[in-house]
Design an enzyme around this catalytic site. Structure first.
Site, mmCIF file in Angstrom:
data_model
loop_
_atom_site.group_PDB
_atom_site.id
_atom_site.type_symbol
_atom_site.label_atom_id
_atom_site.label_comp_id
_atom_site.label_asym_id
_atom_site.label_seq_id
_atom_site.Cartn_x
_atom_site.Cartn_y
_atom_site.Cartn_z
ATOM 1 N N SER A 178 -5.893 -11.756 3.912
ATOM 2 C CA SER A 178 -6.509 -11.709 2.599
ATOM 3 C C SER A 178 -8.038 -11.730 2.737
ATOM 4 C CB SER A 178 -5.980 -12.854 1.737
ATOM 5 O OG SER A 178 -6.246 -12.618 0.375
ATOM 6 N N ASP A 282 2.695 -6.756 -2.837
ATOM 7 C CA ASP A 282 1.303 -7.199 -2.890
ATOM 8 C C ASP A 282 0.531 -6.298 -3.837
ATOM 9 O OD1 ASP A 282 -1.268 -8.070 -2.504
ATOM 10 O OD2 ASP A 282 -1.277 -7.786 -0.323
ATOM 11 N N HIS A 312 2.261 -11.120 -1.112
ATOM 12 C CA HIS A 312 0.969 -11.459 -0.529
ATOM 13 C C HIS A 312 1.078 -12.818 0.168
ATOM 14 C CE1 HIS A 312 -3.371 -10.832 -0.212
ATOM 15 N NE2 HIS A 312 -3.508 -12.139 -0.397
#
Length: 341
Positions: A178, A282, A312
Site C-alpha cells: 500500500s 482492491d 487490499h
C-alpha cells in the site's frame, strides 16, 4: 477530469471470509475512522491506545529474532530488524515499508511485526522494517527521506549489528504494501538517480504489494468496489490530503506514477526489476495496473502477480491461501530462481 461512470453490473465487494477475519478487518477500519479528524489531524493519543505495538523479541519466534535499531538518531529514525536464526550469512536484505496510508501503523504494529517475521522466514533474508515518519505531522517527502536514510544505513557495514549473521547489502530488495509500496518505489527512483554514491548497496528488486497510487479521476475499480474492505474513497482522499504538500492535488509525482516529474530515475539501469501484486477486490487495482504499464513502457522488467480473490492488504492475514502463495513468490524472487521475470 470528470469522474468515470461506475460499471452497471454489480459484483461482490469481498470474497468469503471467516468471522475472525471480518472482525480483524472491522477493527482496522475502526482504528482509522475513529482517529482521523475532519481538520486533517490524527488523534495520536487514541491511536497509541488502539495500536500499542508489540516489543521486539531477541528470543526466536517461529525461527526469527528481532530487535529495534537506530538508523538515524538525528531524525530520529528507527527500524526493526528481523533475522532468521541458524542461517549462515551474509544474508540478503529486504528493506520493508509498512502500509497505513502514510499516516497509520508502525514497524511495531502487530500485523506488520508478524508479516515481516514471515517474510524473513520464507525468504531466508534479514528484513529491516523502517519506522518512517508519518503524516500529517510529516508530509511529503519525509517518508521518502527516511527510506533513503535507511539505504544509507545499510551502505555502511560499520553500523550493522555485530552479533547477528552479516547483512549482504549487495543483495538488497525494496518491499512494502500500500503506502509502503509507494515509498519503496520512490526510494528506488532516488537510488537509481544516485547509485554511484553507494559503496555497497545494490538494489536487486522491488516488491510492490498493492501499491497506493491515485489521481484526480475516479477509476472504474474505485467506483465499482466502493464499500470493499480496508480501502474506501473517503479514506484515500483524506490520506492524500494529509500526505501531499499543502495545495497539491493527486497529479503530484508522489501520487500519480505517470506524471512527468515521477519519471526521473526510472530510465536508469539501476532501477530494479519489479514484482507488483494486484488483488481482485482492491479498489486501487486500476492504478496499480497503470503503474505496471508505466514501468513496462520505460523498459523495466515487471512481473504482475494477480490474486482475483484478494482484498487490499490480504497478505497480513495468514488465513488467506493467497497470503502463503505470495510468500512463496517472494522467496523465489529474492532467491533469484525466476530472474525477476
Amino acid at each position: 477530469m470528470a469522474d468515470l461512470k461506475a460499471p452497471a453490473k454489480a459484483r461482490r465487494l469481498a470474497p468469503p471470509m471467516s468471522w475472525r477475519t471480518r472482525l480483524s478487518i472491522f477493527a482496522a477500519g475502526y482504528l482509522t475512522d475513529a482517529t482521523c479528524r475532519a481538520d486533517g489531524t490524527i488523534n495520536r493519543r487514541l491511536l497509541t491506545y488502539l495500536d500499542p505495538g508489540v516489543p521486539p523479541s531477541a528470543a526466536p519466534r517461529n525461527g526469527v529474532s528481532s530487535r529495534d535499531i537506530d538508523v538515524d538518531p538525528a531524525t530520529p529514525l528507527r527500524a526493526r530488524l528481523f533475522h532468521p536464526v541458524g542461517l549462515p550469512g551474509p544474508l540478503p536484505v529486504v528493506l520493508f515499508f509498512h502500509g497505513g496510508g502514510f499516516a497509520y501503523l508502525s514497524a511495531a504494529s502487530l500485523a506488520y511485526d508478524a508479516a515481516c517475521r514471515r517474510i524473513a522466514r520464507y525468504c531466508g533474508a534479514a528484513v529491516l522494517s523502517v519506522d518512517y515518519r508519518r503524516s500529517p505531522e510529516h508530509r511529503f517527502p519525509a517518508a521518502y527521506d527516511d527510506g533513503f536514510s535507511a539505504l544509507r544505513f545499510l551502505d555502511d557495514p560499520k553500523k550493522h549489528p555485530a552479533d547477528v549473521a552479516p547483512l549482504d547489502a549487495s543483495r538488497c530488495f525494496l518491499a512494502g504494501d500500500s503506502a509502503g509500496a509507494n515509498i519503496a518505489h520512490h526510494v528506488a527512483r532516488r537510488y537509481a538517480m544516485s547509485s554511484p554514491s553507494f559503496a555497497n548497496v545494490r538494489i536487486s528488486g522491488l516488491i510492490a504489494i498493492q501499491p497506493f497510487f491515485g489521481g484526480e479521476e475516479r477509476t472504474p475499480s474505485e467506483l465499482q468496489l466502493e464499500g470493499a474492505p480496508i480501502v474506501s474513497i473517503s479514506r484515500c482522499d483524506w490520506m492524500w490530503r494529509a500526505f501531499l504538500p499543502p495545495g497539491a492535488d493527486r497529479t503530484h509525482e508522489a501520487a500519480h506514477p505517470a506524471s512527468p516529474a515521477a519519471a526521473a530515475g526510472i530510465d536508469s539501469p539501476a532501477f530494479p526489476p519489479a514484482v507488483v501484486v494486484v488483488g481482485g477486490y482492491d479498489p486501487l487495482q486500476d492504478w496499480q495496473r497503470r503503474y505496471c504499464e508505466m514501468l513496462t513502457s520505460k523498459g523495466k522488467k515487471v512481473r504482475v502477480l494477480e490474486y482475483p480473490e484478494a482484498i487490499h492488504a490480504f497478505y497480513v492475514f495468514p488465513e488467506f491461501a493467497e497470503s502463503k502463495d505470495l510468500m512463496l513468490r517472494m522467496k523465489e524472487f529474492v532467491a533469484g530462481s525466476d530472474g525477476g521475470k
